[in-house]
Design a protein around this motif. Sequence first.
Motif, PDB file in Angstrom:
ATOM      1  N   VAL A  64       0.821  -1.209   0.000  1.00 16.60           N
ATOM      2  CA  VAL A  64       0.000   0.000   0.000  1.00 16.60           C
ATOM      3  C   VAL A  64       0.865   1.274   0.000  1.00 16.60           C
ATOM      4  O   VAL A  64       0.378   2.354  -0.319  1.00 16.60           O
ATOM      5  CB  VAL A  64      -1.011  -0.026   1.178  1.00 16.60           C
ATOM      6  CG1 VAL A  64      -0.368   0.384   2.482  1.00 16.60           C
ATOM      7  CG2 VAL A  64      -2.212   0.826   0.870  1.00 16.60           C
ATOM      8  N   LEU A  72      -2.272  -2.533 -11.639  1.00 17.03           N
ATOM      9  CA  LEU A  72      -1.898  -3.694 -10.850  1.00 17.03           C
ATOM     10  C   LEU A  72      -2.457  -4.941 -11.509  1.00 17.03           C
ATOM     11  O   LEU A  72      -3.666  -5.107 -11.628  1.00 17.03           O
ATOM     12  CB  LEU A  72      -2.431  -3.574  -9.418  1.00 17.03           C
ATOM     13  CG  LEU A  72      -2.124  -4.741  -8.465  1.00 17.03           C
ATOM     14  CD1 LEU A  72      -0.616  -4.956  -8.328  1.00 17.03           C
ATOM     15  CD2 LEU A  72      -2.752  -4.487  -7.101  1.00 17.03           C
ATOM     16  N   ILE A  88      -6.237  -3.089  -0.925  1.00 17.46           N
ATOM     17  CA  ILE A  88      -6.191  -2.719  -2.353  1.00 17.46           C
ATOM     18  C   ILE A  88      -7.091  -1.514  -2.598  1.00 17.46           C
ATOM     19  O   ILE A  88      -6.826  -0.702  -3.480  1.00 17.46           O
ATOM     20  CB  ILE A  88      -6.553  -3.926  -3.244  1.00 17.46           C
ATOM     21  CG1 ILE A  88      -5.372  -4.900  -3.257  1.00 17.46           C
ATOM     22  CG2 ILE A  88      -6.898  -3.497  -4.666  1.00 17.46           C
ATOM     23  CD1 ILE A  88      -5.534  -6.115  -4.128  1.00 17.46           C
ATOM     24  N   PHE A  91      -5.454   2.158  -2.939  1.00 13.15           N
ATOM     25  CA  PHE A  91      -4.706   2.659  -4.090  1.00 13.15           C
ATOM     26  C   PHE A  91      -5.561   3.670  -4.844  1.00 13.15           C
ATOM     27  O   PHE A  91      -6.177   3.356  -5.856  1.00 13.15           O
ATOM     28  CB  PHE A  91      -4.291   1.508  -5.015  1.00 13.15           C
ATOM     29  CG  PHE A  91      -3.274   0.577  -4.425  1.00 13.15           C
ATOM     30  CD1 PHE A  91      -1.987   1.019  -4.145  1.00 13.15           C
ATOM     31  CD2 PHE A  91      -3.588  -0.740  -4.155  1.00 13.15           C
ATOM     32  CE1 PHE A  91      -1.047   0.170  -3.605  1.00 13.15           C
ATOM     33  CE2 PHE A  91      -2.654  -1.608  -3.619  1.00 13.15           C
ATOM     34  CZ  PHE A  91      -1.378  -1.144  -3.335  1.00 13.15           C
ATOM     35  N   LEU A  97      -7.051  -2.846 -12.584  1.00 16.96           N
ATOM     36  CA  LEU A  97      -6.889  -3.893 -11.585  1.00 16.96           C
ATOM     37  C   LEU A  97      -7.318  -5.219 -12.193  1.00 16.96           C
ATOM     38  O   LEU A  97      -8.484  -5.407 -12.547  1.00 16.96           O
ATOM     39  CB  LEU A  97      -7.727  -3.596 -10.335  1.00 16.96           C
ATOM     40  CG  LEU A  97      -7.686  -4.648  -9.218  1.00 16.96           C
ATOM     41  CD1 LEU A  97      -6.254  -4.863  -8.714  1.00 16.96           C
ATOM     42  CD2 LEU A  97      -8.597  -4.233  -8.065  1.00 16.96           C
TER      43      LEU A  97
END
Length: 187
Positions: A64, A72, A88, A91, A97
């Motif tokens: 983080v 990601l 998560i 972010f 993602l």
Amino acid sequence: MQALLAFKQGLVDDDNSLLSWGREVQNKDCCQWDGVYCSNHTGHVVKLDLGGQSLQGTISPKLVELQDLEYLNLSLNNFSRSQIPDFIGSFSNLRYLNLSNAKFGGEIPYQLENLTRLEYLDLSSDEYFYGWFDDSIYAKNLNWLPNLSGLKHFDLSSTNLTGVVGWLEAVNMLPKLRVCVYCEYLN
């Protein structure tokens, strides 16, 4: 660099995909590590692309610390049915993602609602086809989804949405959505 090394420490990397990640003199610049991409302007890590690396283990919360992360990809790895880490959702700059086929399990964390810049979200799995549907990722509700107003691509294939009420309304609140894989099966 420390956040990435802590992340690596929690992983099992039998294929040595992260061999370039190290403390040695030749590996001190984390922007040169495989799967790590940095901004030319700030030098901060903006992209972590580790899809298909056969990684296993756990994801360190130290990750983080990469607050400039925009991309990601942890798809096609094996996180042994561990839950998608709720951090998560921290972010705030994340636009992409992809956790597809990474063998996550448990409930989708509602903290994903904080990813207000997200444009691409893939939590799909092919595990249903192998009979593991009961242990897959699931959702009790999609109340977090309307906060992702910039979402353009959304895939929840083989995610267990049994019992989710109002899911179609939640998806219809996404004004920029262009691709919704699995949506047609949930009507």
